[in-house]
Design an enzyme around this catalytic site. Structure first.
Site, PDB file in Angstrom:
ATOM      1  CD  GLU A   1       1.155   1.598  47.275  1.00 54.20           C
ATOM      2  OE1 GLU A   1       1.644   0.164  47.302  1.00 54.20           O
ATOM      3  OE2 GLU A   1       0.226   2.143  47.012  1.00 54.20           O
TER       4      GLU A   1
HETATM    5  N1  IFG Z   1       1.421   1.758  43.546  1.00 56.98           N
HETATM    6  C1  IFG Z   1       2.693   0.834  44.176  1.00 56.98           C
HETATM    7  C2  IFG Z   1       3.208  -0.114  43.710  1.00 56.98           C
HETATM    8  C3  IFG Z   1       2.832  -1.096  42.504  1.00 56.98           C
HETATM    9  C4  IFG Z   1       1.726  -0.529  41.321  1.00 56.98           C
HETATM   10  C5  IFG Z   1       1.193  -0.374  40.742  1.00 56.98           C
HETATM   11  C6  IFG Z   1       4.145   2.944  43.773  1.00 56.98           C
HETATM   12  C7  IFG Z   1       5.663   3.321  44.744  1.00 56.98           C
HETATM   13  C8  IFG Z   1       0.796   0.796  42.454  1.00 56.98           C
HETATM   14  N2  IFG Z   1       3.455   1.625  45.017  1.00 56.98           N
HETATM   15  O1  IFG Z   1       3.496   2.792  43.279  1.00 56.98           O
HETATM   16  O2  IFG Z   1       3.644  -1.534  44.826  1.00 56.98           O
HETATM   17  O3  IFG Z   1       1.965  -2.169  43.435  1.00 56.98           O
HETATM   18  O4  IFG Z   1       0.280   0.164  39.519  1.00 56.98           O
END
Ligand code: IFG
Length: 529
Positions: free
Chosen positions: A331
């Site tokens: 992200e």
């Molecule tokens: N995605 C984000 C996490 C977390 C997650 C919560 C990944 C690799 C959503 N990144 O999963 O930091 O916020 O469900």
């Protein structure tokens, strides 16, 4: 009455089993068919072995590792039984033998376990196999063995023979200690729960926008400032390097490898608060206590940023005996793509220079990653396939199946639902190889189930989200694929509830499971962000 359970590949065969007695004294032979994760093969007999105060533990001479498993066994069984289970001679009348050796085909985590009227023998090529034999032995004993207080009970095990070994060498869970901080005692509890289900990897998500949780001596404000915050504005916290070493050692004694994750270049607001020179505009951002993602980035083109990354990874590698360093990479929504790719390439050089192998979330596959890099799949099959095409090994964390911060259903107070609702069947009924058809079986390393903690701030809340789904996932990672079948597992899990309760786990009583034990708890009140 007694009976025989024969457990083999693909089917359960009940041989002349008569369901005996009432619920609270189930036939010990049943236990062989109740183990989670499911055993590769097991056959129970009509005999019985009873643990007593005169039972001794006989560990392979000359092996400190075997002796340590013996000490672990005595401590684990000692609380409930009051027995010392001391080291003793093979000639003793009642023994538990932990013997290094046995069939090399068992590999370095497999074991053979035999119970006769005189005692138990666990034989394994390596000490990890002895440890996993002890985890199985726990489940052959009545659930009361898990209770912390001494009880006067008959600690009886049915005679029988077990051969067991894991499908995947990488079986783990991730604890996000950044969104909410969990102290050393909580992490040790988390490790104990992993060990009970033969999981062998603990990924610690040590940094994020909301908090930096590991002391870095060369950049002290990362924890002095970056450690003070958490989601919702509550108290943060951090591990000193001594505390981190304590966690690593506690995990090592339970054959669990700690993999530290420092999330870069995104998810870095806490670092920018501590050191604004890492920020492209040089300004100190406000501490972030929300739950949005993709909001921050290191200024990847600045030399000081690469010095920062090199110092962090150097210090982390020095306190991490395991071969892996996880650098996040997910992200990075406010990092220019070309800057991101160049950054990941630079970071992998830094990790390699420390003699470690880089792990990253699947987004790193867009960079020129080394063959042998570990790419952790969480939502994009395409990125996983791209990573594999560059020679990466794929770690499966498919969010619709193993993201344990997902709600069970719409009534679940804790957790999120962006990847969908995940009840026990969704956590169980998938396969790491068929999940992404374009991946070859040999490209899949194993499974890690993440517990993100935006909405979780205590171990009680964590355990409600972890169980029973983590037990289901542990079976996906350990047991033969052709031996797994949802209806049989749901029955077995229904009988396993009493054991989770005895372990003090306030688990979710899924309506999809025929629970055999009386409800002992309800859904934890929400803490929320
Ligand atoms: N995605 C984000 C996490 C977390 C997650 C919560 C990944 C690799 C959503 N990144 O999963 O930091 O916020 O469900």
């Amino acid at each position: 009455m007694s009976g025989r359970w024969v457990v083999g590949r693909g089917s359960w065969v009940v041989v002349a089993l008569t369901l005996a007695g009432c619920e609270h004294h189930p036939d010990p032979a049943l236990a062989y068919a109740g183990v989670i994760p499911r055993l590769v093969s097991a056959a129970s007999g009509t005999g019985r072995f009873t643990l007593t105060g005169s039972t001794v533990v006989v560990a392979s001479p000359g092996s400190e590792a075997a002796a340590d498993v013996a000490r672990y066994l005595a401590a684990t069984f000692g609380a409930a039984t009051g027995f010392a289970l001391p080291p003793g001679p093979d000639s003793a009348a009642s023994t538990i033998v932990l013997a290094l050796g046995g069939a090399p085909a068992l590999g370095n985590e497999g074991y053979d376990l035999t119970v006769t009227e005189r005692g138990v023998r666990i034989e394994a090529p390596a000490a990890a196999g002895l440890f996993y034999g002890v985890q199985t032995l726990r489940q052959l004993l009545p659930p009361a063995i898990e209770r912390p207080e001494r009880q006067r009970a008959r600690w009886t095990i049915a005679t029988g023979v077990i051969r067991d070994y894991p499908r995947y060498a990488w079986r783990g869970a991730m604890l996000d200690v950044s969104r909410h901080f969990f102290g050393v005692a909580d992490v040790k509890r988390f490790i104990d729960l992993l060990a009970a289900y033969k999981l062998n990897v603990l990924q610690l998500h040590l940094s994020d926008d909301q908090g930096w949780r590991i002391e870095i001596a060369s950049w002290p404000r990362l924890t002095e400032l970056g450690g003070l915050t958490a989601v919702g504005g509550g108290p943060g916290g951090f591990y000193t390097q001594a505390q981190y070493r304590e966690i690593v050692e506690y995990a090592r004694r339970r054959y669990i490898t700690v993999i530290p994750e420092i999330d870069l270049p995104g998810h870095t607001n806490a670092a920018l608060v501590a050191y604004p020179e890492l920020n492209c505009n040089g300004k100190v951002p406000a501490p972030y206590t929300g739950i949005e993602t993709g909001i921050s980035s290191l200024c990847t083109r600045r030399p000081v940023v690469m010095q920062f990354v090199a110092d962090v990874i150097r210090e982390l590698a020095a306190i991490t005996p395991g071969p892996f360093i996880h650098i996040g990479g997910d992200e990075a929504d406010v990092t220019l793509p070309r800057d991101y790719v160049a950054f990941i390439d630079s970071v992998q050089r830094i990790v390699r220079a420390q003699g470690k192998t880089m792990i990253g979330w699947e987004e790193i596959a867009s960079a020129p990653i080394d063959p042998g890099t570990v790419v952790q799949h969480w939502r994009s099959a395409d990125l996983a396939v791209t990573g594999a095409s560059k020679g990466a090994h794929i770690l499966m964390s498919p969010s619709p199946h193993v993201y344990l911060d997902m709600k069970y259903d719409s009534a679940t107070v804790l957790g999120q639902n962006w990847a969908g609702y995940i009840d026990v069947d969704t956590a169980y009924a998938w396969d790491p190889v068929t999940r992404i058809p374009a991946l070859g079986a040999d490209q899949v390393l194993g499974i890690v189930a993440p517990l993100w903690t935006e909405t979780v701030s205590t171990m009680k809340e964590a355990e409600y989200l972890l169980f029973p789904r983590l037990a289901a996932i542990a079976e996906v990672a350990w047991s033969p694929a052709d031996a797994r079948e949802w209806n049989e597992f749901s029955e077995r899990l229904g009988r396993h509830g009493a054991r989770m309760s005895a372990m003090g786990i306030g688990f979710y009583r899924s309506p999809r499971i025929p629970w055999r034990d009386a409800p002992s708890h309800t859904q934890p009140a929400s803490a929320g962000p």
